[in-house]
Design an enzyme around this catalytic site. Structure first.
Site, PDB file in Angstrom:
ATOM      1  N   ILE A  41       0.856  -1.178   0.000  1.00 55.70           N
ATOM      2  CA  ILE A  41       0.000   0.000   0.000  1.00 55.70           C
ATOM      3  C   ILE A  41       0.895   1.232   0.000  1.00 55.70           C
ATOM      4  O   ILE A  41       1.677   1.431   0.945  1.00 55.70           O
ATOM      5  CB  ILE A  41      -0.928   0.004   1.225  1.00 55.70           C
ATOM      6  N   HIS A 122     -13.702   4.650  11.980  1.00 62.90           N
ATOM      7  CA  HIS A 122     -14.573   5.815  12.157  1.00 62.90           C
ATOM      8  C   HIS A 122     -13.957   7.023  11.465  1.00 62.90           C
ATOM      9  O   HIS A 122     -12.748   7.241  11.499  1.00 62.90           O
ATOM     10  CB  HIS A 122     -14.892   6.074  13.630  1.00 62.90           C
ATOM     11  N   ASP A 134      -6.547  10.327  14.822  1.00 60.43           N
ATOM     12  CA  ASP A 134      -7.799   9.777  15.362  1.00 60.43           C
ATOM     13  C   ASP A 134      -8.996  10.420  14.675  1.00 60.43           C
ATOM     14  O   ASP A 134      -9.500  11.437  15.135  1.00 60.43           O
ATOM     15  CB  ASP A 134      -7.847  10.033  16.866  1.00 60.43           C
ATOM     16  N   GLU A 168     -18.552   8.098  16.125  1.00 50.03           N
ATOM     17  CA  GLU A 168     -17.871   7.165  17.024  1.00 50.03           C
ATOM     18  C   GLU A 168     -17.486   7.883  18.312  1.00 50.03           C
ATOM     19  O   GLU A 168     -17.568   7.305  19.409  1.00 50.03           O
ATOM     20  CB  GLU A 168     -16.620   6.595  16.343  1.00 50.03           C
ATOM     21  N   GLU A 169     -17.058   9.134  18.176  1.00 50.57           N
ATOM     22  CA  GLU A 169     -16.583   9.876  19.339  1.00 50.57           C
ATOM     23  C   GLU A 169     -17.701  10.186  20.332  1.00 50.57           C
ATOM     24  O   GLU A 169     -17.431  10.599  21.461  1.00 50.57           O
ATOM     25  CB  GLU A 169     -15.892  11.175  18.890  1.00 50.57           C
ATOM     26  N   ASP A 197      -8.451   1.939  14.174  1.00 48.82           N
ATOM     27  CA  ASP A 197      -8.686   3.198  14.866  1.00 48.82           C
ATOM     28  C   ASP A 197      -7.367   3.661  15.473  1.00 48.82           C
ATOM     29  O   ASP A 197      -6.884   3.069  16.436  1.00 48.82           O
ATOM     30  CB  ASP A 197      -9.741   2.976  15.952  1.00 48.82           C
ATOM     31  N   HIS A 284      -7.086  13.699  20.879  1.00 53.73           N
ATOM     32  CA  HIS A 284      -8.273  14.527  21.118  1.00 53.73           C
ATOM     33  C   HIS A 284      -7.927  16.002  21.315  1.00 53.73           C
ATOM     34  O   HIS A 284      -8.606  16.711  22.073  1.00 53.73           O
ATOM     35  CB  HIS A 284      -9.069  13.996  22.310  1.00 53.73           C
ATOM     36  N   ASP A 299       2.715   3.235   7.539  1.00 55.46           N
ATOM     37  CA  ASP A 299       3.051   2.382   6.401  1.00 55.46           C
ATOM     38  C   ASP A 299       2.907   0.900   6.768  1.00 55.46           C
ATOM     39  O   ASP A 299       2.276   0.124   6.041  1.00 55.46           O
ATOM     40  CB  ASP A 299       4.479   2.688   5.957  1.00 55.46           C
ATOM     41  N   ASP A 303      -0.035  -1.671   5.234  1.00 55.45           N
ATOM     42  CA  ASP A 303       0.297  -2.928   4.554  1.00 55.45           C
ATOM     43  C   ASP A 303      -0.301  -4.131   5.280  1.00 55.45           C
ATOM     44  O   ASP A 303      -0.714  -5.108   4.647  1.00 55.45           O
ATOM     45  CB  ASP A 303       1.817  -3.080   4.452  1.00 55.45           C
TER      46      ASP A 303
END
Length: 435
Positions: A41, A122, A134, A168-169, A197, A284, A299, A303
């Site tokens: 990737i 999310h 995040d 989600e949060e 996540d 956050h 990375d 992958d």
């Protein structure tokens, strides 16, 4: 990642957009490539998606939170990439905190519709910042893996589905809505859900979910091939979008690079980085921007996602065998003696299989307190789950594979559970064996 659930204290890139769009769409004349191994990737592509998400946040009040314009613009960006790559996309709407939320679902054509491998993340940020680690990191890596599926014209045995969750949060709202609105027959078709996540934390660790043994092994084997040690993920256990799937009986797994827990000296020795600092000091916060990413972690984890998608979607699943089950509740005394739940197997010949499945559903407010064993009719003990003082999540809901080929199949098989620490309570909800 939503880590707002209280826990008990325990000792211890815009310039690449045009190129991405062009490369994602398969050429009409290209012959399908054999999928012998997952592709690499491209890190540059994943980071280009992060640049786009940062630009979207900057143009929309500095965040991509639920109910804000930045979230919908983020979803529109991801959807446009997938539409151009040949996916069938759909947007699911829900309401939370007085605002409309959105999930994005993308299906890759083909594969066995009765065996669905799903990966998701999310897409929303908190209101304080752009949410690039995040969870732009997970969202971008899942997106680029989906685009790699298109570029390869991958034809897996299983049907592939990808999801990007809203709100989600605010408490896993989007993923809960998706799972709760799937008919039981459709939920049973999902052979696995993979969750990503926070996978580019600037002071990273390499954490693997331990919920489903087969999925866990797939990720561990990948990192072992890189000589990168891993640890079991506990910081956000049960507090990201895999939880609704797991609670519905879907096998789950995933990756995580750490949030606001502090990296220990031992972890820094094996992974590098800085001991005594949080895995993500911008968790956050407003500084969770494109500079808040460790390229190596992003990375490697990207992958690993592709490796898992290619590996777990190839080959058909053996249909379940005969099931023996008890749903009688058995109370587990707090810090007390072991209790058992019994399944009696009869009418079989020979020994149990080498892939005996032990399905466990234990409701408990601190599952790390529990030692869970399978006891064969002759008294042989197979440990399914050890004691772990740091595992603060609720419940043990998992299917364990046991090599019981040396055991006679018929007889009384017992699930033995002992609570080894004080303060938390629970009970065995159900126990089943699949031969």
């Amino acid at each position: 990642m939503n880590l707002s659930v209280p826990r008990r204290t325990v000792a211890a890139a815009a310039i690449a957009l045009a190129g991405l769009l062009a490369s994602a769409a398969p050429a009409a004349s290209a012959a399908p490539a054999p999928a012998l191994a997952a592709p690499d990737i491209p890190l540059a592509n994943v980071k280009a998606h992060l640049t786009q998400l940062q630009s979207i946040a900057s143009a929309n009040g500095g965040n991509r939170a639920h109910g804000r314009a930045g979230y919908k613009a983020s979803l529109d960006y991801v959807k446009s990439q997938l539409d151009a790559a040949g996916f069938t996309t759909s947007i699911q709407q829900f309401t939370s905190s007085g605002a409309t939320g959105y999930n994005l679902i993308a299906d890759w054509p083909g594969g066995d519709a009765n065996q669905i491998l799903m990966a998701g993340s999310h897409l929303d940020s908190v209101g304080a910042g752009a949410g690039i680690n995040d969870n732009g990191s997970g969202s971008a890596a899942v997106l680029e893996t989906a685009l790699a599926v298109s570029r390869a014209q991958f034809k897996p045995d299983k049907h592939l589905r990808f999801g990007w969750w809203g709100a989600e949060e605010l408490g896993l709202v989007g993923s809960k809505y998706y799972v709760n609105n799937l008919p039981a027959a459709e939920r049973s078709k999902i052979s696995g859900y993979l969750n990503f996540d926070m996978i580019g934390s600037p002071n990273p660790g390499y954490f693997v979910y331990d919920d489903d043994p087969a999925i866990e092994k797939t990720f561990k084997d990948y990192f072992a091939g890189l000589s990168v040690p891993t640890e079991i993920e506990t910081e956000g256990d049960g507090r990201s979008d895999h939880a609704p799937f797991k609670n519905a009986g879907v096998p789950v797994g995933g990756l995580f690079s750490g949030a606001d827990y502090t990296k220990t000296a031992a972890q820094a020795q094996k992974w590098g980085g800085t001991a005594g600092q949080a895995f993500d000091r911008c968790y956050h916060s407003s500084c969770d921007n494109t500079s808040n990413i460790n390229d190596t972690a992003l990375d490697r984890n990207s992958d690993a996602i592709a490796h898992a998608i290619w590996t777990l979607s190839t080959g058909t699943t053996t249909p379940p065998g005969d099931v023996y089950e008890t749903t009688a509740d058995v109370a587990i005394p707090d810090n007390g003696a072991a209790v058992t739940s019994t399944v009696t197997v009869s009418g079989r010949t020979g020994n149990a299989p080498a892939t005996l499945k032990a399905g466990v559903d234990i409701k408990h407010t601190w599952r790390g307190d529990l030692v869970v064993d399978l006891v064969a009719p002759d008294g042989t003990v197979y440990n399914l789950k050890p004691f772990s003082s740091s595992d603060s999540a609720d419940n043990v809901q998992a299917t364990y594979t046991v090599n019981a080929s040396s055991e006679v199949a018929n007889g009384a098989w017992k699930l033995r559970v002992q609570d080894k620490a004080a303060q938390d309570t629970g009970y065995i909800d159900s126990f089943k064996l699949t031969f």
